[in-house]
Design a protein around this motif. Structure first.
Motif, PDB file in Angstrom:
ATOM      1  N   LEU A   1      16.805  -1.304   5.320  1.00  0.00           N
ATOM      2  CA  LEU A   1      17.985  -0.746   5.989  1.00  0.00           C
ATOM      3  C   LEU A   1      17.629   0.168   7.162  1.00  0.00           C
ATOM      4  O   LEU A   1      18.404   0.274   8.114  1.00  0.00           O
ATOM      5  CB  LEU A   1      18.834   0.028   4.979  1.00  0.00           C
ATOM      6  CG  LEU A   1      19.646  -0.820   3.996  1.00  0.00           C
ATOM      7  CD1 LEU A   1      20.351   0.082   2.992  1.00  0.00           C
ATOM      8  CD2 LEU A   1      20.665  -1.678   4.734  1.00  0.00           C
ATOM      9  N   VAL A   2      16.479   0.842   7.113  1.00  0.00           N
ATOM     10  CA  VAL A   2      16.134   1.770   8.194  1.00  0.00           C
ATOM     11  C   VAL A   2      16.053   1.055   9.540  1.00  0.00           C
ATOM     12  O   VAL A   2      16.747   1.444  10.494  1.00  0.00           O
ATOM     13  CB  VAL A   2      14.826   2.526   7.868  1.00  0.00           C
ATOM     14  CG1 VAL A   2      14.311   3.253   9.110  1.00  0.00           C
ATOM     15  CG2 VAL A   2      15.053   3.522   6.743  1.00  0.00           C
ATOM     16  N   PRO A   3      15.238  -0.009   9.708  1.00  0.00           N
ATOM     17  CA  PRO A   3      15.206  -0.662  11.019  1.00  0.00           C
ATOM     18  C   PRO A   3      16.514  -1.369  11.377  1.00  0.00           C
ATOM     19  O   PRO A   3      16.892  -1.418  12.556  1.00  0.00           O
ATOM     20  CB  PRO A   3      14.047  -1.667  10.898  1.00  0.00           C
ATOM     21  CG  PRO A   3      13.866  -1.885   9.439  1.00  0.00           C
ATOM     22  CD  PRO A   3      14.248  -0.600   8.785  1.00  0.00           C
ATOM     23  N   VAL A   4      17.213  -1.912  10.371  1.00  0.00           N
ATOM     24  CA  VAL A   4      18.493  -2.572  10.645  1.00  0.00           C
ATOM     25  C   VAL A   4      19.502  -1.569  11.184  1.00  0.00           C
ATOM     26  O   VAL A   4      20.201  -1.825  12.181  1.00  0.00           O
ATOM     27  CB  VAL A   4      19.031  -3.260   9.374  1.00  0.00           C
ATOM     28  CG1 VAL A   4      20.461  -3.737   9.577  1.00  0.00           C
ATOM     29  CG2 VAL A   4      18.138  -4.433   8.983  1.00  0.00           C
ATOM     30  N   THR A   5      19.588  -0.401  10.558  1.00  0.00           N
ATOM     31  CA  THR A   5      20.521   0.625  11.017  1.00  0.00           C
ATOM     32  C   THR A   5      20.135   1.141  12.395  1.00  0.00           C
ATOM     33  O   THR A   5      21.010   1.402  13.237  1.00  0.00           O
ATOM     34  CB  THR A   5      20.563   1.789  10.007  1.00  0.00           C
ATOM     35  OG1 THR A   5      20.871   1.279   8.704  1.00  0.00           O
ATOM     36  CG2 THR A   5      21.612   2.813  10.404  1.00  0.00           C
ATOM     37  N   ALA A   6      18.840   1.300  12.646  1.00  0.00           N
ATOM     38  CA  ALA A   6      18.390   1.745  13.969  1.00  0.00           C
ATOM     39  C   ALA A   6      18.802   0.748  15.049  1.00  0.00           C
ATOM     40  O   ALA A   6      19.263   1.136  16.128  1.00  0.00           O
ATOM     41  CB  ALA A   6      16.874   1.935  13.963  1.00  0.00           C
TER      42      ALA A   6
ATOM     43  N   MET B   1      28.656   7.683  13.223  1.00  0.00           N
ATOM     44  CA  MET B   1      28.504   7.247  11.835  1.00  0.00           C
ATOM     45  C   MET B   1      27.164   6.556  11.612  1.00  0.00           C
ATOM     46  O   MET B   1      26.461   6.834  10.625  1.00  0.00           O
ATOM     47  CB  MET B   1      29.662   6.322  11.459  1.00  0.00           C
ATOM     48  CG  MET B   1      30.990   7.054  11.371  1.00  0.00           C
ATOM     49  SD  MET B   1      32.343   5.965  10.903  1.00  0.00           S
ATOM     50  CE  MET B   1      33.725   7.134  10.958  1.00  0.00           C
ATOM     51  N   LEU B   2      26.792   5.656  12.520  1.00  0.00           N
ATOM     52  CA  LEU B   2      25.505   4.992  12.368  1.00  0.00           C
ATOM     53  C   LEU B   2      24.350   5.980  12.534  1.00  0.00           C
ATOM     54  O   LEU B   2      23.328   5.864  11.846  1.00  0.00           O
ATOM     55  CB  LEU B   2      25.375   3.859  13.383  1.00  0.00           C
ATOM     56  CG  LEU B   2      26.185   2.599  13.064  1.00  0.00           C
ATOM     57  CD1 LEU B   2      26.224   1.663  14.260  1.00  0.00           C
ATOM     58  CD2 LEU B   2      25.606   1.885  11.841  1.00  0.00           C
ATOM     59  N   GLY B   3      24.517   6.965  13.411  1.00  0.00           N
ATOM     60  CA  GLY B   3      23.480   7.984  13.564  1.00  0.00           C
ATOM     61  C   GLY B   3      23.288   8.784  12.297  1.00  0.00           C
ATOM     62  O   GLY B   3      22.147   9.056  11.880  1.00  0.00           O
ATOM     63  N   PHE B   4      24.401   9.150  11.645  1.00  0.00           N
ATOM     64  CA  PHE B   4      24.273   9.902  10.395  1.00  0.00           C
ATOM     65  C   PHE B   4      23.675   9.034   9.293  1.00  0.00           C
ATOM     66  O   PHE B   4      22.844   9.500   8.502  1.00  0.00           O
ATOM     67  CB  PHE B   4      25.632  10.446   9.953  1.00  0.00           C
ATOM     68  CG  PHE B   4      25.545  11.334   8.743  1.00  0.00           C
ATOM     69  CD1 PHE B   4      25.194  12.666   8.878  1.00  0.00           C
ATOM     70  CD2 PHE B   4      25.779  10.839   7.469  1.00  0.00           C
ATOM     71  CE1 PHE B   4      25.087  13.490   7.759  1.00  0.00           C
ATOM     72  CE2 PHE B   4      25.674  11.640   6.346  1.00  0.00           C
ATOM     73  CZ  PHE B   4      25.324  12.977   6.506  1.00  0.00           C
ATOM     74  N   VAL B   5      24.096   7.770   9.226  1.00  0.00           N
ATOM     75  CA  VAL B   5      23.531   6.870   8.214  1.00  0.00           C
ATOM     76  C   VAL B   5      22.017   6.740   8.396  1.00  0.00           C
ATOM     77  O   VAL B   5      21.252   6.770   7.425  1.00  0.00           O
ATOM     78  CB  VAL B   5      24.210   5.490   8.286  1.00  0.00           C
ATOM     79  CG1 VAL B   5      23.462   4.470   7.421  1.00  0.00           C
ATOM     80  CG2 VAL B   5      25.654   5.583   7.821  1.00  0.00           C
ATOM     81  N   LEU B   6      21.572   6.612   9.647  1.00  0.00           N
ATOM     82  CA  LEU B   6      20.143   6.499   9.901  1.00  0.00           C
ATOM     83  C   LEU B   6      19.414   7.772   9.475  1.00  0.00           C
ATOM     84  O   LEU B   6      18.348   7.702   8.827  1.00  0.00           O
ATOM     85  CB  LEU B   6      19.888   6.220  11.379  1.00  0.00           C
ATOM     86  CG  LEU B   6      18.414   6.063  11.786  1.00  0.00           C
ATOM     87  CD1 LEU B   6      17.759   4.930  11.012  1.00  0.00           C
ATOM     88  CD2 LEU B   6      18.301   5.840  13.287  1.00  0.00           C
TER      89      LEU B   6
END
Length: 353
Positions: free
Chosen positions: A34-39, A65-70
């Motif tokens: 998930l880390v590279p996918v979210t990035a 939101m995506l920044g916080f998820v990452l």
């Protein structure tokens, strides 16, 4: 326990250990994916949102939101790495190993939650005001407390744990939903400190909570969310209807007058009070996150327009009634006080049934 009982329990413990290892391996693998996918999604969202958001001065919601998820995923990964290092460092500690590992886990949890809170402050304009201010680190000298908290809004449990671990200087022994074990760092770190995941397989929830409360010592706090779930207007109506179906009409009528909370489920709270009769009780009311009760409201309400406000009060153990019936009435009266405080302090964005 007899020797035969010990022998019978070994296969069950071994099976649980295998399942735990498999679960943590799967969760960690998913985290690494998930880390590279979210990035990548964050970069794409930034490129796509930039023209519209710059022209309209929009809130950049997808980017936020995506920044916080990452950041959350990276904090999880950092927590797992640090937990593995601390585990290896404590191997030679002998008899004190469990205690020292618990201390390490509490300290690491506080740091991770502090990082996430600061990220929330910068990304979502989170602002928290606690009245009165937490008493500060006690150095382990304070009497144990039972903390009964209103449950409403995304992230309120994590924010409470950060306040207890940081400003209040307490060691929270927490009752959590078993679904939170899907978070690999939380699963590992909470597994090293006194805790209870519900449902508690193989025993009643109140027995598990009572056992946890009985082990409280100076500087410890048992955290319970008596409502049993996050407040939403629909859940409130379902809870009132359930009380009526069970013939508890007086309790249903009182719950109907409380428009900002769910009626408390008192079995766990009563078990904790019975198991820790010398503990003071702290009640925590809060508002500001309760507007975030669905995916749609999270999208519409972030970044936050209003700050988060919390109010707590402490009831000495000597003032807690005796007997389950009296304690049940007392708990309901305290929850009515929580409801009144929320009614007086909820912002204009709050919507309740």
């Amino acid at each position: 326990m007899t020797e035969a009982g010990v022998r019978r329990g070994r296969p069950a413990r071994a099976a649980r250990a295998v399942l735990t290892g498999l679960r943590r391996t799967a969760a960690t693998t998913l985290l690494l994916v998930l880390v590279p996918v979210t990035a990548a999604l964050l970069v794409a969202a930034g490129v796509l949102c930039a023209p519209v958001s710059l022209a309209t001065r929009g809130p950049w919601r997808p980017v936020r939101m995506l920044g916080f998820v990452l950041l959350y995923l990276l904090a999880d990964l950092a927590g797992l790495t640090a937990a593995a290092f601390l585990w290896a460092r404590r191997l030679p500690d002998g008899r004190d190993r469990a205690r020292r590992r618990a201390e390490d886990a509490f300290a690491l949890l506080e740091r991770l939650l502090r990082v996430l809170r600061r990220a929330g402050e910068r990304i979502f304009r989170l602002r928290v005001t606690v009245t009165p201010p937490p008493p500060g680190a006690s150095g382990g000298a304070a009497a144990p407390v039972l903390v009964f908290v209103r449950h409403a809004g995304v992230g309120d449990s994590f924010l409470l744990l950060q306040v207890l671990l940081g400003p209040a200087g307490l060691r929270p022994h927490t009752v959590l939903k078993r679904t939170l074990r899907a978070d690999p760092a939380l699963d590992v770190l909470v597994g090293r400190v006194p805790h209870c995941f519900l449902p508690a397989f193989g025993r009643r929830a109140e027995d598990a909570i009572g056992e946890l409360a009985a082990g409280l010592g100076p500087g410890d706090a048992l955290v319970i969310f008596p409502e049993g779930g996050n407040f939403t207007p629909r859940r409130r109506l379902r809870a009132i209807a359930s009380l009526r179906r069970r013939g508890l009409r007086r309790r249903a009528a009182r719950a109907e007058r409380m428009r900002h909370v769910l009626p408390p489920r008192d079995a766990g709270a009563l078990a904790a009070l019975a198991a820790a009769p010398a503990a003071d009780v702290v009640f925590v009311a809060h508002t500001g996150l309760d507007v975030l009760h669905s995916a749609r409201t999270v999208w519409d309400r972030l970044p936050l327009r209003e700050g988060v406000r919390a109010r707590w009060w402490r009831v000495p153990a000597s003032r807690v009634p005796s007997g389950d019936a009296a304690r049940s009435e007392w708990l309901l009266a305290q929850w009515a006080r929580v409801d009144r405080w929320i009614a007086d302090h909820a912002g204009p964005d709050a919507t309740h049934a």
